[in-house]
Design a protein around this motif. Structure first.
Motif, PDB file in Angstrom:
ATOM      1  N   GLY B  67       0.838  -1.199   0.000  1.00 27.75           N
ATOM      2  CA  GLY B  67       0.000   0.000   0.000  1.00 27.75           C
ATOM      3  C   GLY B  67       0.867   1.239   0.000  1.00 27.75           C
ATOM      4  O   GLY B  67       2.081   1.167   0.255  1.00 27.75           O
ATOM      5  N   ILE B  68       0.219   2.367  -0.253  1.00 30.68           N
ATOM      6  CA  ILE B  68       0.967   3.616  -0.474  1.00 30.68           C
ATOM      7  C   ILE B  68       1.901   3.965   0.689  1.00 30.68           C
ATOM      8  O   ILE B  68       3.063   4.290   0.484  1.00 30.68           O
ATOM      9  N   GLY B  69       1.408   3.872   1.918  1.00 27.37           N
ATOM     10  CA  GLY B  69       2.212   4.276   3.073  1.00 27.37           C
ATOM     11  C   GLY B  69       3.466   3.434   3.227  1.00 27.37           C
ATOM     12  O   GLY B  69       4.570   3.957   3.399  1.00 27.37           O
ATOM     13  N   GLY B  70       3.305   2.124   3.128  1.00 29.59           N
ATOM     14  CA  GLY B  70       4.441   1.216   3.264  1.00 29.59           C
ATOM     15  C   GLY B  70       5.459   1.422   2.156  1.00 29.59           C
ATOM     16  O   GLY B  70       6.664   1.346   2.380  1.00 29.59           O
ATOM     17  N   ALA B  71       4.966   1.702   0.947  1.00 27.91           N
ATOM     18  CA  ALA B  71       5.867   1.913  -0.186  1.00 27.91           C
ATOM     19  C   ALA B  71       6.676   3.202   0.006  1.00 27.91           C
ATOM     20  O   ALA B  71       7.897   3.203  -0.137  1.00 27.91           O
ATOM     21  N   VAL B  72       5.986   4.268   0.355  1.00 24.87           N
ATOM     22  CA  VAL B  72       6.687   5.543   0.554  1.00 24.87           C
ATOM     23  C   VAL B  72       7.693   5.424   1.695  1.00 24.87           C
ATOM     24  O   VAL B  72       8.812   5.929   1.610  1.00 24.87           O
ATOM     25  N   GLN B  73       7.300   4.707   2.745  1.00 28.57           N
ATOM     26  CA  GLN B  73       8.215   4.545   3.874  1.00 28.57           C
ATOM     27  C   GLN B  73       9.492   3.809   3.471  1.00 28.57           C
ATOM     28  O   GLN B  73      10.574   4.113   3.974  1.00 28.57           O
ATOM     29  N   THR B  74       9.362   2.843   2.539  1.00 30.83           N
ATOM     30  CA  THR B  74      10.558   2.162   2.042  1.00 30.83           C
ATOM     31  C   THR B  74      11.529   3.173   1.450  1.00 30.83           C
ATOM     32  O   THR B  74      12.732   3.126   1.696  1.00 30.83           O
ATOM     33  N   GLY B  75      10.967   4.111   0.683  1.00 28.94           N
ATOM     34  CA  GLY B  75      11.793   5.172   0.106  1.00 28.94           C
ATOM     35  C   GLY B  75      12.422   6.059   1.177  1.00 28.94           C
ATOM     36  O   GLY B  75      13.592   6.410   1.097  1.00 28.94           O
ATOM     37  N   PHE B  76      11.630   6.386   2.209  1.00 33.85           N
ATOM     38  CA  PHE B  76      12.159   7.199   3.316  1.00 33.85           C
ATOM     39  C   PHE B  76      13.319   6.472   3.999  1.00 33.85           C
ATOM     40  O   PHE B  76      14.341   7.078   4.316  1.00 33.85           O
ATOM     41  N   LYS B  77      13.153   5.176   4.204  1.00 33.22           N
ATOM     42  CA  LYS B  77      14.216   4.400   4.844  1.00 33.22           C
ATOM     43  C   LYS B  77      15.478   4.419   3.995  1.00 33.22           C
ATOM     44  O   LYS B  77      16.583   4.561   4.504  1.00 33.22           O
ATOM     45  N   TYR B  78      15.274   4.267   2.674  1.00 26.52           N
ATOM     46  CA  TYR B  78      16.426   4.297   1.773  1.00 26.52           C
ATOM     47  C   TYR B  78      17.144   5.641   1.887  1.00 26.52           C
ATOM     48  O   TYR B  78      18.367   5.704   2.040  1.00 26.52           O
ATOM     49  N   ALA B  79      16.359   6.716   1.844  1.00 22.81           N
ATOM     50  CA  ALA B  79      16.942   8.062   1.898  1.00 22.81           C
ATOM     51  C   ALA B  79      17.661   8.288   3.221  1.00 22.81           C
ATOM     52  O   ALA B  79      18.747   8.861   3.265  1.00 22.81           O
ATOM     53  N   PHE B  80      17.072   7.827   4.282  1.00 22.52           N
ATOM     54  CA  PHE B  80      17.666   8.036   5.604  1.00 22.52           C
ATOM     55  C   PHE B  80      18.964   7.251   5.755  1.00 22.52           C
ATOM     56  O   PHE B  80      19.982   7.781   6.212  1.00 22.52           O
ATOM     57  N   GLU B  81      18.938   5.986   5.328  1.00 26.71           N
ATOM     58  CA  GLU B  81      20.137   5.136   5.455  1.00 26.71           C
ATOM     59  C   GLU B  81      21.278   5.612   4.562  1.00 26.71           C
ATOM     60  O   GLU B  81      22.443   5.387   4.869  1.00 26.71           O
ATOM     61  N   ASN B  82      20.934   6.242   3.450  1.00 26.32           N
ATOM     62  CA  ASN B  82      21.969   6.654   2.511  1.00 26.32           C
ATOM     63  C   ASN B  82      22.350   8.127   2.629  1.00 26.32           C
ATOM     64  O   ASN B  82      22.958   8.691   1.719  1.00 26.32           O
ATOM     65  N   GLY B  83      21.986   8.730   3.727  1.00 18.56           N
ATOM     66  CA  GLY B  83      22.461  10.077   4.042  1.00 18.56           C
ATOM     67  C   GLY B  83      21.982  11.199   3.146  1.00 18.56           C
ATOM     68  O   GLY B  83      22.729  12.133   2.871  1.00 18.56           O
ATOM     69  N   PHE B  84      20.747  11.123   2.702  1.00 17.91           N
ATOM     70  CA  PHE B  84      20.211  12.235   1.925  1.00 17.91           C
ATOM     71  C   PHE B  84      19.834  13.393   2.855  1.00 17.91           C
ATOM     72  O   PHE B  84      19.467  13.172   4.002  1.00 17.91           O
ATOM     73  N   ASP B  85      19.969  14.628   2.355  1.00 20.23           N
ATOM     74  CA  ASP B  85      19.615  15.791   3.172  1.00 20.23           C
ATOM     75  C   ASP B  85      18.109  16.001   3.211  1.00 20.23           C
ATOM     76  O   ASP B  85      17.545  16.396   4.219  1.00 20.23           O
ATOM     77  N   TYR B  86      17.472  15.765   2.076  1.00 22.42           N
ATOM     78  CA  TYR B  86      16.031  15.943   1.991  1.00 22.42           C
ATOM     79  C   TYR B  86      15.413  14.768   1.244  1.00 22.42           C
ATOM     80  O   TYR B  86      16.080  14.103   0.450  1.00 22.42           O
TER      81      TYR B  86
END
Lengths: 112, 238
Positions: B67-86
């Motif tokens: 579902g949408i929330g779980g999918a977007v959160q996967t992206g957030f996790k990726y961004a957070f783990e890989n040191g993105f600023d935004y």
């Protein structure tokens, strides 16, 4: 001993054996089996002790003994259903976490 | 250089996804920040996964549909783990034009905000969505004001840019269904600064909305409950 009593005892014991078999085969986890074992033991106790229901009803101030069964049973079922909903919710969130980890790991593997 | 992850959740978006990703990449070249497109394929049954593997983007393929929330959160996790600023969320159906991204980045940097929401309703331009949906949005606006005292004109908008602080929060907890209004409560209860900028949105180019008329009542009810629970959960923790 009345015929219905014998039937009730037989069925209760068979049910208990079935639960034990499920646990041994690993199809039912011990923690979820506890409630089933307790229920079966209660059934067996009241199958032997015929006046038990009357005694319990008087003790709790229930006028019609069968009403005690309905109240008690429905309450127990509701609580157990709630317990199952909690377990499903937990599995749901664990499942989500696993899926996300897999997606992230697949991406990492591709890079290397 | 500022690193931004553009998270595109995609479920059966084979028609629109390529254009969305290419648009973002084009914008990325003309700016003073680098945008990495992260497409989260939510177990699509069409050719989305083959299409995104050929595009210039990070492809995260979920093994089951979350579902949408779980999918977007996967992206957030990726961004957070890989040191993105935004990180920002851009819908895979082409509703959020990439040309509006600089408006969000300018706003978040200049006003020192933690979260910027691209809103349809500040200036009444572009696609304005249906009457039912607008009623819902007004209701959420009222609900947000009631619970956290912030006025957000377009709390169902998924077009938003968040910084590292917010990213950490949503990597840990993000709602599964209809996450947008609830996330605002989450941000503001965690004392993040939320801002809004006017953007133009287009009508979807492909795919179906996650909200149809039937489920809109469920949507309102579910989100109301979720907002109350989130409110209680965070208030009691403190």
């Amino acid at each position: 001993m009345a015929r219905i009593q014998i039937i009730a005892i037989a069925i209760s014991i068979l049910f208990l054996l079935y639960i034990v078999r499920l646990i041994i085969k690993g199809k039912l986890r011990e923690e979820y089996s506890i409630v089933w074992i307790i229920c079966t033991i209660i059934l067996i106790v009241f199958s032997f002790w015929r006046n038990g229901l009357e005694v319990m009803s008087k003790l709790l101030g229930v006028y019609e003994a069968p009403n005690l069964i309905f109240t008690g049973a429905i309450f127990a079922i509701l609580i157990y259903l709630l317990h199952l909903s909690v377990i499903v919710s937990k599995l749901h969130s664990q499942n989500k976490q696993l899926a996300q980890e897999i997606a992230l790991l697949k991406e990492k593997l591709k890079k290397e | 250089m500022i690193k931004i992850a553009a998270i595109v959740p995609a479920y059966n978006e084979e028609k629109a996804i390529a254009a969305v990703v290419n648009d973002i990449n084009t914008i990325s070249q003309s700016q003073n920040f680098s945008i990495t497109v992260v497409v989260v394929n939510d177990c699509s049954t069409d050719s989305t996964s083959e299409i995104i593997s050929k595009l210039n983007c990070i492809a995260l393929n979920l093994p089951i549909n979350l579902g949408i929330g779980g999918a977007v959160q996967t992206g957030f996790k990726y961004a957070f783990e890989n040191g993105f600023d935004y990180a920002m969320q851009i819908d895979g159906d082409g509703q959020h034009p990439a040309s509006e991204i600089p408006k969000l980045t300018t706003a978040i940097i200049e006003n020192e905000l933690d979260v910027v929401i691209g809103s349809r309703f500040i200036s009444k331009e572009g696609f304005q969505s249906s009457i039912v949906r607008r009623f819902g949005i007004n209701y959420f606006k009222w609900l947000n004001r009631l619970f956290v005292g912030v006025t957000i004109n377009d709390s169902t908008s998924g077009f938003r840019l968040i910084n590292k602080k917010a990213l950490e929060i949503v990597s840990n907890y993000y709602p599964d269904e209809y996450p947008e209004p609830e996330a605002i409560i989450l941000y503001s209860l965690n004392k993040l600064n939320i801002g809004e900028v006017a953007v133009n949105m287009k009508e979807r180019q492909g795919g179906v909305s996650s909200i149809n008329t039937f489920s809109s009542i469920y949507y309102m009810f579910k989100v109301t409950l979720a907002i109350i629970y989130t409110f209680i959960r965070i208030k009691f923790k403190k």
